[in-house]
Scaffold this motif. Structure first.
Motif, PDB file in Angstrom:
ATOM      1  N   THR A  47      59.705  48.979  27.844  1.00 12.04           N
ATOM      2  CA  THR A  47      61.093  49.033  28.210  1.00 12.04           C
ATOM      3  C   THR A  47      61.596  49.406  29.473  1.00 12.04           C
ATOM      4  O   THR A  47      62.318  49.026  30.405  1.00 12.04           O
ATOM      5  CB  THR A  47      61.883  49.401  27.165  1.00 12.04           C
ATOM      6  OG1 THR A  47      61.659  48.583  25.643  1.00 12.04           O
ATOM      7  CG2 THR A  47      63.496  49.473  27.325  1.00 12.04           C
ATOM      8  N   ASP A  48      60.995  50.772  29.712  1.00 12.96           N
ATOM      9  CA  ASP A  48      61.383  51.493  31.150  1.00 12.96           C
ATOM     10  C   ASP A  48      60.700  50.913  32.186  1.00 12.96           C
ATOM     11  O   ASP A  48      61.450  50.837  33.095  1.00 12.96           O
ATOM     12  CB  ASP A  48      60.763  52.856  30.842  1.00 12.96           C
ATOM     13  CG  ASP A  48      61.535  53.830  29.589  1.00 12.96           C
ATOM     14  OD1 ASP A  48      62.528  53.339  29.237  1.00 12.96           O
ATOM     15  OD2 ASP A  48      60.808  54.799  29.370  1.00 12.96           O
ATOM     16  N   THR A  50      60.214  47.291  32.420  1.00 17.62           N
ATOM     17  CA  THR A  50      60.974  46.300  32.796  1.00 17.62           C
ATOM     18  C   THR A  50      62.557  46.530  33.212  1.00 17.62           C
ATOM     19  O   THR A  50      62.993  45.540  33.931  1.00 17.62           O
ATOM     20  CB  THR A  50      61.005  45.210  31.505  1.00 17.62           C
ATOM     21  OG1 THR A  50      61.905  46.122  30.520  1.00 17.62           O
ATOM     22  CG2 THR A  50      59.957  44.938  31.159  1.00 17.62           C
ATOM     23  N   ASP A  51      63.037  47.622  32.934  1.00 18.81           N
ATOM     24  CA  ASP A  51      64.456  48.162  33.373  1.00 18.81           C
ATOM     25  C   ASP A  51      64.389  48.563  35.017  1.00 18.81           C
ATOM     26  O   ASP A  51      65.299  48.745  35.429  1.00 18.81           O
ATOM     27  CB  ASP A  51      64.847  49.415  32.501  1.00 18.81           C
ATOM     28  CG  ASP A  51      65.240  48.628  31.242  1.00 18.81           C
ATOM     29  OD1 ASP A  51      65.424  47.579  30.878  1.00 18.81           O
ATOM     30  OD2 ASP A  51      65.713  49.634  30.260  1.00 18.81           O
ATOM     31  N   ARG A  52      63.087  48.915  35.508  1.00 20.90           N
ATOM     32  CA  ARG A  52      63.147  49.423  36.646  1.00 20.90           C
ATOM     33  C   ARG A  52      61.984  48.847  37.492  1.00 20.90           C
ATOM     34  O   ARG A  52      61.064  49.676  37.862  1.00 20.90           O
ATOM     35  CB  ARG A  52      62.678  51.012  36.784  1.00 20.90           C
ATOM     36  CG  ARG A  52      64.174  51.783  36.133  1.00 20.90           C
ATOM     37  CD  ARG A  52      63.922  53.400  36.034  1.00 20.90           C
ATOM     38  NE  ARG A  52      63.083  53.743  34.821  1.00 20.90           N
ATOM     39  CZ  ARG A  52      61.754  54.106  34.713  1.00 20.90           C
ATOM     40  NH1 ARG A  52      61.109  54.190  35.908  1.00 20.90           N
ATOM     41  NH2 ARG A  52      61.181  54.275  33.601  1.00 20.90           N
ATOM     42  N   ASN A 153      64.779  41.394  23.997  1.00 23.93           N
ATOM     43  CA  ASN A 153      65.679  42.760  24.252  1.00 23.93           C
ATOM     44  C   ASN A 153      66.786  42.208  25.482  1.00 23.93           C
ATOM     45  O   ASN A 153      66.451  41.661  26.272  1.00 23.93           O
ATOM     46  CB  ASN A 153      64.870  43.755  25.005  1.00 23.93           C
ATOM     47  CG  ASN A 153      65.493  45.081  25.346  1.00 23.93           C
ATOM     48  OD1 ASN A 153      66.637  45.511  24.708  1.00 23.93           O
ATOM     49  ND2 ASN A 153      65.138  45.755  26.377  1.00 23.93           N
ATOM     50  N   GLY A 155      70.373  42.813  27.742  1.00 24.20           N
ATOM     51  CA  GLY A 155      71.199  43.605  28.540  1.00 24.20           C
ATOM     52  C   GLY A 155      72.187  42.988  29.507  1.00 24.20           C
ATOM     53  O   GLY A 155      71.868  41.700  29.744  1.00 24.20           O
ATOM     54  N   TRP A 157      74.701  43.408  32.877  1.00 27.76           N
ATOM     55  CA  TRP A 157      75.112  44.337  34.086  1.00 27.76           C
ATOM     56  C   TRP A 157      76.081  43.437  34.807  1.00 27.76           C
ATOM     57  O   TRP A 157      76.259  42.340  34.734  1.00 27.76           O
ATOM     58  CB  TRP A 157      73.946  44.886  35.022  1.00 27.76           C
ATOM     59  CG  TRP A 157      73.152  43.832  35.402  1.00 27.76           C
ATOM     60  CD1 TRP A 157      72.224  43.138  34.748  1.00 27.76           C
ATOM     61  CD2 TRP A 157      72.976  43.046  36.703  1.00 27.76           C
ATOM     62  NE1 TRP A 157      71.520  42.103  35.521  1.00 27.76           N
ATOM     63  CE2 TRP A 157      72.016  41.929  36.565  1.00 27.76           C
ATOM     64  CE3 TRP A 157      73.761  43.279  37.999  1.00 27.76           C
ATOM     65  CZ2 TRP A 157      71.559  41.540  37.849  1.00 27.76           C
ATOM     66  CZ3 TRP A 157      73.397  42.557  38.817  1.00 27.76           C
ATOM     67  CH2 TRP A 157      72.350  41.577  38.905  1.00 27.76           C
ATOM     68  N   SER A 181      70.879  39.797  31.029  1.00 31.56           N
ATOM     69  CA  SER A 181      69.369  39.251  30.998  1.00 31.56           C
ATOM     70  C   SER A 181      68.741  39.384  29.525  1.00 31.56           C
ATOM     71  O   SER A 181      69.387  40.199  28.794  1.00 31.56           O
ATOM     72  CB  SER A 181      68.833  40.262  31.874  1.00 31.56           C
ATOM     73  OG  SER A 181      68.954  41.642  31.670  1.00 31.56           O
ATOM     74  N   THR A 183      64.820  39.947  27.629  1.00 29.56           N
ATOM     75  CA  THR A 183      63.319  40.059  28.008  1.00 29.56           C
ATOM     76  C   THR A 183      62.604  39.974  26.608  1.00 29.56           C
ATOM     77  O   THR A 183      63.135  40.267  25.603  1.00 29.56           O
ATOM     78  CB  THR A 183      62.990  41.697  28.129  1.00 29.56           C
ATOM     79  OG1 THR A 183      63.947  42.007  29.393  1.00 29.56           O
ATOM     80  CG2 THR A 183      61.559  41.884  28.355  1.00 29.56           C
TER      81      THR A 183
END
Length: 439
Positions: A47-48, A50-52, A153, A155, A157, A181, A183
């Protein structure tokens, strides 16, 4: 007893199927729990990252400001839809190898084959609430493709546009976008991983079910064995009780005759009947008896008929004995055949019984015919059944348990012989027996 056994078998089958269902449900739920646990582990680790993505591994991610510029260009129709999609497709191809390598490195020790796909599922132009895409756009994807995501997952933005005017003031333009998005993760070898980790549990469940089934089969076999032993015991008791009747009746008649006058002819009869009773008692302890079988001699056939004539003086027994040598048949069993057939004729109305004993080449023939009431055709096939008694004309005043012909058939089968019956109502019945033998 048979009915109770069937009910017990049905009950066990029901309980076993219920246990099987419970075990199956338990293993299925365990599988689901383990699957969710593994997917949570994969999701937590990725998760971390794919978020960054722009900060990991030097990947050439499309930055937010660039994404906004692309979206504005596409919204204002400065680029075509194919050009718009091609920009994201190039980014996916450029990052695919490094992205796959990173994911594989994360789960190499566990042996997980993980596929990941990140996509834009919708791009909404906020002022008009218009969705710029009709289907998801894949942004990042591993070389292993996601076929059916085990966990998703999502999200959202937003982008905003700002610019500086002539007064050096920053103003916000009304051309923002909301991007959603998604995932998706899939462990391609999830079944293999789970079964490997739960092998011991599955084996224990299978062993438990197998043990219960084997124990049940063993119990049923023991019950069947005991039932057969009981049936054998009943058969022996039935046989002995049936065979006791004739010698006892003969001894009673001989006893009455002795009370009136002493006859030399009666003494041999008594001796033979006593011997027969002794032999019947020996049959009860057959397994303990080690004596050899007494083969039948030619004169024994005459003694059988003499005993019958003595017991039933009002009936005529005609014997033709053509046997001139000892034959390899048990004397007691042959006596059972002759006396049971003759007594059966007496019981059912015969006044004359013809007995022919012939020693043919390699086989013995016993032919017994009477002038009794006969047997109906529909009953001939049943007369050798245990406890069966002829029902025609309501003949139940004759004594017996329906065992005589049953024992005859068993003896004939023992010697691999054959028995034929011909009968005609009000005319009589004929039994023809062939018993093969070898010296």
């Amino acid at each position: 007893m048979i009915s109770k056994s069937k009910n017990l078998i049905a009950l066990f089958a029901t309980l076993f199927l219920l246990l099987l269902g419970i075990q199956g449900y338990f293993m299925y739920k365990t599988y689901q729990v383990k699957e969710r646990e593994i997917y949570r582990t994969v999701h937590k680790r990725l998760t971390d990252y794919t978020d960054r993505l722009e900060d990991k591994g030097g990947l050439k991610r499309v930055h937010d400001d660039t994404v906004q510029a692309i979206l504005i260009s596409f919204k204002n129709k400065k680029i075509t839809r194919d050009e718009f999609l091609n920009l994201f497709d190039k980014n996916r191809i450029a990052t695919e190898e490094e992205f796959s390598q990173y994911v594989d490195d994360q789960f190499r020790d566990e042996g997980f084959e993980v596929a990941v796909k990140i996509e834009y599922s919708s791009i909404i132009f906020n002022p008009t609430k218009t969705n710029l895409i009709t289907k998801p756009i894949v942004i990042y994807e591993t070389e292993k493709k996601v076929k059916k995501a085990g966990i998703l997952n999502t999200g959202t933005w937003e982008t905003t546009s700002k610019s500086t005017n002539s007064d050096n003031k920053t103003v916000t333009r009304n051309d923002s976008f909301s991007v959603k998005s998604t995932t998706g993760y899939e462990i391609l070898n999830i079944k293999t991983v789970i079964f490997r980790e739960l092998t011991l549990l599955f084996l224990c469940c299978i062993a438990l079910l197998t043990s219960v089934l084997v124990l049940y089969i063993f119990t049923i076999k023991n019950l069947i064995k005991q039932r057969k032993q009981i049936e054998v015991l009943h058969t022996v008791v039935d046989n002995i009780s049936h065979e006791f009747k004739t010698p006892i009746a003969t001894l009673k008649i001989a006893s009455k005759t002795l009370k009136k006058n002493l006859s030399q002819e009666i003494l041999p009869v008594i001796d033979r009947q006593i011997t027969r009773l002794e032999n019947l008692l020996v049959q009860i302890h057959k397994e303990e008896n080690t004596e050899e079988t007494i083969f039948i001699r030619p004169k024994d056939w005459d003694f059988f008929i003499q005993d019958l004539a003595f017991t039933y003086p009002e009936y005529e027994f005609k014997l033709q004995n053509n046997v001139e040598k000892e034959l390899p048949f048990d004397k007691n069993l042959m006596e059972t055949i002759i006396k049971n057939l003759c007594e059966n004729s007496v019981k059912y109305g015969a006044s004359e019984i013809d007995i022919h004993i012939t020693d043919q080449e390699k086989h013995l023939e016993i032919n017994i015919a009477d002038n009794g009431e006969g047997i109906a055709k529909n009953e001939v096939k049943s007369i050798f059944e245990k406890f069966y008694r002829i029902q025609s004309n309501n003949i139940h005043n004759t004594k017996g348990l329906g065992l005589g012909l049953y024992f005859v058939q068993k003896i004939v089968s023992k010697y691999h012989g054959k028995i034929d019956v011909k009968s005609e109502i009000k005319v009589g019945t004929q039994f023809k027996i062939k018993l093969p033998y070898e010296y």
